[in-house]
Design a protein around this motif. Structure first.
Motif, PDB file in Angstrom:
ATOM      1  N   ILE A 286     -20.887  15.389  -7.984  1.00 45.48           N
ATOM      2  CA  ILE A 286     -21.238  15.720  -6.604  1.00 45.48           C
ATOM      3  C   ILE A 286     -20.511  17.001  -6.203  1.00 45.48           C
ATOM      4  CG2 ILE A 286     -21.110  14.933  -4.204  1.00 45.48           C
ATOM      5  CD1 ILE A 286     -21.137  12.023  -5.434  1.00 45.48           C
ATOM      6  N   VAL A 287     -21.218  17.914  -5.567  1.00 42.83           N
ATOM      7  CA  VAL A 287     -20.686  19.233  -5.234  1.00 42.83           C
ATOM      8  C   VAL A 287     -20.120  19.212  -3.812  1.00 42.83           C
ATOM      9  CG1 VAL A 287     -21.217  21.687  -4.975  1.00 42.83           C
ATOM     10  CG2 VAL A 287     -22.394  20.312  -6.733  1.00 42.83           C
ATOM     11  N   VAL A 288     -18.830  19.508  -3.688  1.00 42.51           N
ATOM     12  CA  VAL A 288     -18.213  19.608  -2.356  1.00 42.51           C
ATOM     13  C   VAL A 288     -18.459  21.021  -1.842  1.00 42.51           C
ATOM     14  CG1 VAL A 288     -16.109  19.398  -1.001  1.00 42.51           C
ATOM     15  CG2 VAL A 288     -16.487  17.879  -2.955  1.00 42.51           C
ATOM     16  N   GLU A 289     -19.462  21.146  -0.991  1.00 39.55           N
ATOM     17  CA  GLU A 289     -19.915  22.453  -0.509  1.00 39.55           C
ATOM     18  C   GLU A 289     -19.087  22.934   0.686  1.00 39.55           C
ATOM     19  OE1 GLU A 289     -22.939  25.587  -0.892  1.00 39.55           O
ATOM     20  OE2 GLU A 289     -22.203  23.984  -2.170  1.00 39.55           O
ATOM     21  N   ARG A 290     -18.667  22.026   1.546  1.00 34.05           N
ATOM     22  CA  ARG A 290     -17.870  22.364   2.720  1.00 34.05           C
ATOM     23  C   ARG A 290     -16.791  21.298   2.913  1.00 34.05           C
ATOM     24  NH1 ARG A 290     -20.248  26.248   1.847  1.00 34.05           N
ATOM     25  NH2 ARG A 290     -21.410  27.665   3.248  1.00 34.05           N
ATOM     26  N   SER A 291     -15.693  21.673   3.574  1.00 33.71           N
ATOM     27  CA  SER A 291     -14.566  20.761   3.759  1.00 33.71           C
ATOM     28  C   SER A 291     -14.002  20.895   5.164  1.00 33.71           C
ATOM     29  CB  SER A 291     -13.456  21.079   2.753  1.00 33.71           C
ATOM     30  OG  SER A 291     -13.920  21.004   1.422  1.00 33.71           O
ATOM     31  N   LEU A 292     -13.371  19.816   5.623  1.00 35.89           N
ATOM     32  CA  LEU A 292     -12.643  19.818   6.886  1.00 35.89           C
ATOM     33  C   LEU A 292     -11.478  18.849   6.727  1.00 35.89           C
ATOM     34  CD1 LEU A 292     -12.728  20.948   9.833  1.00 35.89           C
ATOM     35  CD2 LEU A 292     -13.915  18.828  10.469  1.00 35.89           C
ATOM     36  N   VAL A 293     -10.270  19.301   7.031  1.00 34.37           N
ATOM     37  CA  VAL A 293      -9.075  18.467   6.900  1.00 34.37           C
ATOM     38  C   VAL A 293      -8.199  18.668   8.128  1.00 34.37           C
ATOM     39  CG1 VAL A 293      -7.047  17.904   5.504  1.00 34.37           C
ATOM     40  CG2 VAL A 293      -9.131  18.720   4.381  1.00 34.37           C
ATOM     41  N   GLY A 294      -7.823  17.586   8.777  1.00 39.72           N
ATOM     42  CA  GLY A 294      -6.939  17.689   9.929  1.00 39.72           C
ATOM     43  C   GLY A 294      -7.156  16.549  10.905  1.00 39.72           C
ATOM     44  N   ASN A 295      -6.476  16.615  12.044  1.00 36.14           N
ATOM     45  CA  ASN A 295      -6.598  15.601  13.093  1.00 36.14           C
ATOM     46  C   ASN A 295      -7.708  16.010  14.057  1.00 36.14           C
ATOM     47  OD1 ASN A 295      -4.272  13.511  12.882  1.00 36.14           O
ATOM     48  ND2 ASN A 295      -3.297  15.474  12.443  1.00 36.14           N
ATOM     49  N   TYR A 296      -8.900  15.448  13.875  1.00 36.74           N
ATOM     50  CA  TYR A 296     -10.055  15.834  14.668  1.00 36.74           C
ATOM     51  C   TYR A 296     -10.634  14.696  15.498  1.00 36.74           C
ATOM     52  CZ  TYR A 296     -10.010  20.231  12.138  1.00 36.74           C
ATOM     53  OH  TYR A 296      -9.637  21.456  11.627  1.00 36.74           O
ATOM     54  N   ILE A 297     -10.403  13.446  15.111  1.00 38.31           N
ATOM     55  CA  ILE A 297     -10.808  12.284  15.911  1.00 38.31           C
ATOM     56  C   ILE A 297      -9.745  11.216  15.675  1.00 38.31           C
ATOM     57  CG2 ILE A 297     -12.489  11.694  14.095  1.00 38.31           C
ATOM     58  CD1 ILE A 297     -14.005  10.072  16.235  1.00 38.31           C
ATOM     59  N   THR A 298      -8.862  11.053  16.629  1.00 39.11           N
ATOM     60  CA  THR A 298      -7.628  10.301  16.424  1.00 39.11           C
ATOM     61  C   THR A 298      -7.636   8.974  17.177  1.00 39.11           C
ATOM     62  OG1 THR A 298      -6.562  11.418  18.296  1.00 39.11           O
ATOM     63  CG2 THR A 298      -6.360  12.463  16.129  1.00 39.11           C
ATOM     64  N   ALA A 299      -6.589   8.209  16.958  1.00 38.13           N
ATOM     65  CA  ALA A 299      -6.350   6.964  17.695  1.00 38.13           C
ATOM     66  C   ALA A 299      -4.907   7.006  18.192  1.00 38.13           C
ATOM     67  CB  ALA A 299      -6.602   5.741  16.816  1.00 38.13           C
ATOM     68  N   LEU A 300      -4.687   7.884  19.193  1.00 38.12           N
ATOM     69  CA  LEU A 300      -3.350   8.125  19.715  1.00 38.12           C
ATOM     70  C   LEU A 300      -2.412   8.540  18.587  1.00 38.12           C
ATOM     71  CD1 LEU A 300      -3.257   5.222  22.324  1.00 38.12           C
ATOM     72  CD2 LEU A 300      -3.417   7.681  22.800  1.00 38.12           C
ATOM     73  N   GLU A 301      -1.320   7.774  18.368  1.00 39.30           N
ATOM     74  CA  GLU A 301      -0.346   8.163  17.349  1.00 39.30           C
ATOM     75  C   GLU A 301      -0.454   7.304  16.096  1.00 39.30           C
ATOM     76  OE1 GLU A 301       1.837   4.772  19.329  1.00 39.30           O
ATOM     77  OE2 GLU A 301       0.090   6.043  19.629  1.00 39.30           O
ATOM     78  N   MET A 302      -1.600   6.677  15.868  1.00 40.41           N
ATOM     79  CA  MET A 302      -1.762   5.828  14.691  1.00 40.41           C
ATOM     80  C   MET A 302      -1.464   6.602  13.408  1.00 40.41           C
ATOM     81  SD  MET A 302      -5.131   3.785  13.309  1.00 40.41           S
ATOM     82  CE  MET A 302      -5.186   2.567  14.623  1.00 40.41           C
ATOM     83  N   GLN A 303      -0.707   5.991  12.511  1.00 40.30           N
ATOM     84  CA  GLN A 303      -0.505   6.546  11.184  1.00 40.30           C
ATOM     85  C   GLN A 303      -1.640   6.069  10.289  1.00 40.30           C
ATOM     86  OE1 GLN A 303       3.907   5.261  10.988  1.00 40.30           O
ATOM     87  NE2 GLN A 303       3.710   6.944   9.528  1.00 40.30           N
ATOM     88  N   GLY A 304      -2.323   7.002   9.692  1.00 45.15           N
ATOM     89  CA  GLY A 304      -3.440   6.652   8.828  1.00 45.15           C
ATOM     90  C   GLY A 304      -4.404   7.800   8.705  1.00 45.15           C
ATOM     91  N   ALA A 305      -5.544   7.540   8.107  1.00 48.33           N
ATOM     92  CA  ALA A 305      -6.536   8.576   7.855  1.00 48.33           C
ATOM     93  C   ALA A 305      -7.908   7.951   7.725  1.00 48.33           C
ATOM     94  CB  ALA A 305      -6.192   9.342   6.574  1.00 48.33           C
ATOM     95  N   SER A 306      -8.918   8.781   7.880  1.00 45.09           N
ATOM     96  CA  SER A 306     -10.281   8.360   7.569  1.00 45.09           C
ATOM     97  C   SER A 306     -10.919   9.414   6.685  1.00 45.09           C
ATOM     98  CB  SER A 306     -11.124   8.160   8.837  1.00 45.09           C
ATOM     99  OG  SER A 306     -11.281   9.376   9.554  1.00 45.09           O
ATOM    100  N   ILE A 307     -11.880   8.967   5.891  1.00 47.33           N
ATOM    101  CA  ILE A 307     -12.653   9.870   5.037  1.00 47.33           C
ATOM    102  C   ILE A 307     -14.104   9.795   5.462  1.00 47.33           C
ATOM    103  CG2 ILE A 307     -13.395  10.397   2.683  1.00 47.33           C
ATOM    104  CD1 ILE A 307     -10.832   9.118   1.674  1.00 47.33           C
ATOM    105  N   THR A 308     -14.726  10.952   5.601  1.00 52.22           N
ATOM    106  CA  THR A 308     -16.138  11.047   5.950  1.00 52.22           C
ATOM    107  C   THR A 308     -16.840  11.917   4.917  1.00 52.22           C
ATOM    108  OG1 THR A 308     -15.688  10.832   8.324  1.00 52.22           O
ATOM    109  CG2 THR A 308     -17.783  11.833   7.702  1.00 52.22           C
ATOM    110  N   VAL A 309     -17.985  11.454   4.438  1.00 55.02           N
ATOM    111  CA  VAL A 309     -18.794  12.225   3.497  1.00 55.02           C
ATOM    112  C   VAL A 309     -20.182  12.406   4.113  1.00 55.02           C
ATOM    113  CG1 VAL A 309     -19.812  12.330   1.187  1.00 55.02           C
ATOM    114  CG2 VAL A 309     -17.527  11.345   1.503  1.00 55.02           C
ATOM    115  N   LEU A 310     -20.625  13.655   4.196  1.00 51.98           N
ATOM    116  CA  LEU A 310     -21.950  13.996   4.722  1.00 51.98           C
ATOM    117  C   LEU A 310     -22.776  14.639   3.618  1.00 51.98           C
ATOM    118  CD1 LEU A 310     -24.121  14.610   6.909  1.00 51.98           C
ATOM    119  CD2 LEU A 310     -22.831  16.715   7.413  1.00 51.98           C
TER     120      LEU A 310
END
Length: 333
Positions: A286-310
């Motif tokens: 699978i070809v990763v054509e574009r990327s985005l990494v950072g805090n863009y949709i948060t839950a206050l100060e929750m420690q954790g992460a989410s992964i989204t693939v489009l």
């Protein structure tokens, strides 16, 4: 609870006031009822994009008001849907005669209140369409939804639909591209520690030092299951497996890989997650054509992460790359 706040009941009001002052070149804040519009709204002949939801997910949604994304954002109380009497004036304020698209995350309160506001706007002569973002593969139902929750994919819907609206597409065309993004995006998240809602004063759920919660939502609600802490690669694999099983991306297809912080995770850790997620995609061709990494949709100060693939097509790539100028995303301007 230690937070940089004054009165827990005034957190949203004071935060939005500060946001508006900091980004006065981009947005206008309307205090009664509370909503935010781009500085030059309404733009005649342009489809207006409106989104919103409970506060606590910053920079979503106010951070995406501006050129190439939203025309208005409607912030509710912390983790609580905005009301129709906020959504309606936000909708009419950005109607430039080409209609308005509501981008709604799939939470019961958001769905009902945006639906009511759309009906009221239609009665005032505004043509309104609605798309429902439901990209979370973790659960089918929860206390907050009927069906899948809207999470990280919301940012991608707002960016690509916003690009289509900015180039002058019709309401039907903007709605269609937004729905195409929704149909091709999947997300899943993990919490290492819960967040604390200011007016509650205590964590939304309990995790011991050696536990993590797989499949959490963005309102501090617990997830699919709780397991012992693992290393980053192991956790990333647990998130990617259900995403790819559900999305069914084939070898040779192009995707956008989005690794999002939940508010309390350092960028260094997010890039470790991104590294492994990209490896897993490339191992399947699978070809990763574009990327985005950072805090863009948060839950206050929750420690954790989410992964989204489009899953991307050429038009989505073109719209993603088109100029955008908001407080939280900006390029090509």
């Amino acid at each position: 609870m230690k937070k940089l706040i004054n009165d827990p009941k005034q957190v949203v009001t004071e935060s939005v006031e500060g946001f508006g002052a900091a980004h006065a070149d981009l947005v206008s804040v309307h205090p009664e009822p509370l909503f935010i519009t781009r500085k030059d709204a309404p733009r005649q002949g342009k489809v207006g994009l409106v989104s919103g939801g409970g506060s606590g997910h910053e920079p979503l949604h106010a951070g995406y008001v501006g050129r190439g994304m939203l025309d208005a954002a409607v912030p509710g109380a912390m983790f609580t849907s905005p009301t129709p009497d906020q959504i309606l004036p936000a909708t009419t304020a950005v109607d430039g005669g080409a209609g308005v698209l509501h981008i709604v995350k799939n939470y019961t309160g958001d769905v009902l209140n945006f639906e009511t506001a759309a009906e009221l706007a239609e009665a005032e002569g505004v043509t309104v369409r609605t798309v429902l973002v439901n990209d979370d593969v973790a659960v089918e139902d929860s206390l907050y939804t009927a069906g899948r929750r809207g999470v990280g994919g919301t940012v991608l819907v707002e960016r690509i639909a916003g690009g289509a609206a900015e180039r002058g597409d019709s309401l039907d065309a903007v709605t269609a591209i937004a729905q195409r993004v929704i149909d091709n995006v999947r997300s899943m998240g993990v919490a290492l520690a819960a967040c604390t809602v200011p007016h509650a004063g205590q964590p939304s759920f309990d995790l011991t030092d050696d536990e993590i919660e797989i499949g959490i939502g963005i309102h501090g609600e617990p997830g699919r299951h709780r397991i012992a802490m693992e290393n980053a690669d192991g956790i990333t694999g647990r998130l990617m497996e259900p995403i790819l099983a559900d999305l069914k991306v084939d070898s040779g297809e192009k995707v956008l890989l989005f690794v999002n912080g939940m508010g309390g995770t350092p960028a260094s850790e997010l890039y470790i997650v991104y590294r492994r997620a990209r490896q897993l995609l490339e191992e399947q061709g699978i070809v990763v054509e574009r990327s985005l990494v950072g805090n863009y949709i948060t839950a206050l100060e929750m420690q954790g992460a989410s992964i989204t693939v489009l899953r991307l097509d050429d038009e989505m790539v073109e719209l993603w790359d088109s100029p955008v100028h908001t407080a939280a995303l900006h390029w090509g301007v």
